[in-house]
Write a protein that holds these residues in place. Structure first.
Motif, PDB file in Angstrom:
ATOM      1  N   LYS A 197       1.069  -1.442   0.271  1.00 59.61           N
ATOM      2  CA  LYS A 197       0.080  -0.244   0.499  1.00 59.61           C
ATOM      3  C   LYS A 197       1.014   1.066  -0.053  1.00 59.61           C
ATOM      4  N   ALA A 198       0.451   2.524  -0.432  1.00 59.24           N
ATOM      5  CA  ALA A 198       1.435   3.295  -0.757  1.00 59.24           C
ATOM      6  C   ALA A 198      -0.163   4.480   0.598  1.00 59.24           C
ATOM      7  N   GLY A 199       0.871   5.712   0.282  1.00 64.68           N
ATOM      8  CA  GLY A 199      -0.353   6.722   0.748  1.00 64.68           C
ATOM      9  C   GLY A 199      -0.298   7.623   2.102  1.00 64.68           C
ATOM     10  N   ILE A 200       0.697   6.514   3.191  1.00 64.71           N
ATOM     11  CA  ILE A 200       0.093   7.006   4.431  1.00 64.71           C
ATOM     12  C   ILE A 200       2.195   6.960   4.769  1.00 64.71           C
ATOM     13  N   SER A 201       2.751   7.672   5.212  1.00 58.90           N
ATOM     14  CA  SER A 201       3.740   8.031   5.480  1.00 58.90           C
ATOM     15  C   SER A 201       4.429   8.102   7.229  1.00 58.90           C
ATOM     16  N   ARG A 202       5.373   8.170   7.435  1.00 57.40           N
ATOM     17  CA  ARG A 202       5.645   8.999   9.010  1.00 57.40           C
ATOM     18  C   ARG A 202       7.104   8.844   9.069  1.00 57.40           C
TER      19      ARG A 202
END
Length: 315
Positions: free
Chosen positions: A80-85
């Motif tokens: 999945k892609a679209g969320i990062s920290r």
């Protein structure tokens, strides 16, 4: 283990998926290796990760094991892609450029030229949905992803995204959606499940055991070595331990006693066999926990037990 088609596509996956959110952080290389071997030996094929899991650590660990523990074509690799920290705070960015850069990073960490399923990790109000979805089209047309899906979209968001992709023949149809779904968390049944079924999306259920609450392990307190005692998961576990949640757990445990099963098996079989569900995603802390969950492969709930659980867990 049974295999199932994902929605209205030709993609076939195992009826249980292996979640890897803690890999590279709480789950080290040796434990991950043991889990992957046990999962494959049980007939499991679907391995689910995300670019945002441990800032890429989960993907890196999977990449180091695939090709060593088992061949790439023996698993269905989903990310999945679209969320990062990476900045320290949770950031959602589903712009086309950001998503495609994330996909390239995922492929590098996973050590592969394509993923079998690429999913948008979350909805973003700041980005037009048509831009987000155009990244999925490019991922497939470039060969970097075989199938695409969404995750954590509400019912109307799911319907809008899936309908947009269906509107023009050249666009890539959505294969799946991934949502929280368990006896304790049934909100998806109001709108997401009907939308997914109407538009041909398979459903992957994350947290099918409500963070372990449905195994009965928190009936008398919070064990010190459990996720409920950790800073990462403790608050979420507490939200499941209200009066309703405890009532559902007791019903699951009574059903387990009557069937000669474990509470884990009762709760997992219930969600695995819900209408529209392709596979629950198992996020085990240890290989022993994973093996216990994999033991449900041949189990089916009696209709009267399923009806009783439906009744006690209804909102």
């Amino acid at each position: 283990m049974q295999t199932r088609l994902v929605g209205a596509t030709g993609l076939r996956v195992s009826s249980l998926g292996l979640g890897t959110m803690t890999w590279g952080r709480g789950t080290d290389e040796h434990e991950a290796r043991d889990q992957l071997i046990a999962f494959a030996e049980a007939g499991g094929t679907l391995v689910d990760t995300a670019a945002g899991y441990g800032d890429g650590a989960s993907e890196e660990l999977i990449g180091s094991l695939v090709g060593d523990v088992l061949a790439r074509d023996e698993i269905v690799l989903a990310t999945k892609a679209g969320i990062s920290r990476r900045s320290g705070a949770r950031r959602v960015d589903t712009s086309r450029g950001s998503l495609l850069r994330a996909l390239d990073g995922s492929l590098k960490r996973l050590g592969t030229d394509h993923v079998d399923l690429w999913q948008v990790h979350a909805w973003c109000d700041d980005v037009p949905v048509e831009e987000t979805l155009s990244a999925l089209d490019l991922a497939v047309s470039s060969g970097r992803a075989a199938y695409v899906g969404i995750s954590n979209y509400s019912g109307w968001q799911t319907a809008q995204a899936a309908t947009w992709q269906r509107a023009v023949p050249s666009r890539t149809l959505l294969a799946s959606t991934q949502m929280q779904y368990s006896l304790i968390a049934r909100e998806v049944e109001y709108d997401v499940v009907p939308a997914a079924q109407a538009l041909g999306l398979g459903i992957f259920a994350w947290s099918p055991l409500a963070g372990g609450v449905l195994t009965g392990k928190y009936r008398t307190g919070i064990p010190g070595d459990s996720r409920g005692a950790s800073s990462d998961f403790g608050r979420r576990i507490e939200t499941y331990l209200d009066d309703r949640g405890r009532g559902i757990v007791e019903a699951v445990c009574r059903a387990a006693d009557g069937l000669g099963w474990s509470p884990l098996q009762v709760a997992l079989v219930w969600v695995r066999d819900r209408p529209g569900v392709t596979a629950p995603i198992l996020g085990a802390r240890t290989c022993a926990q994973l093996q216990a969950a994999l033991g449900v492969a041949e189990l089916t709930l009696p209709p009267e037990i399923e009806a009783a659980l439906d009744d006690v867990s209804a909102d």
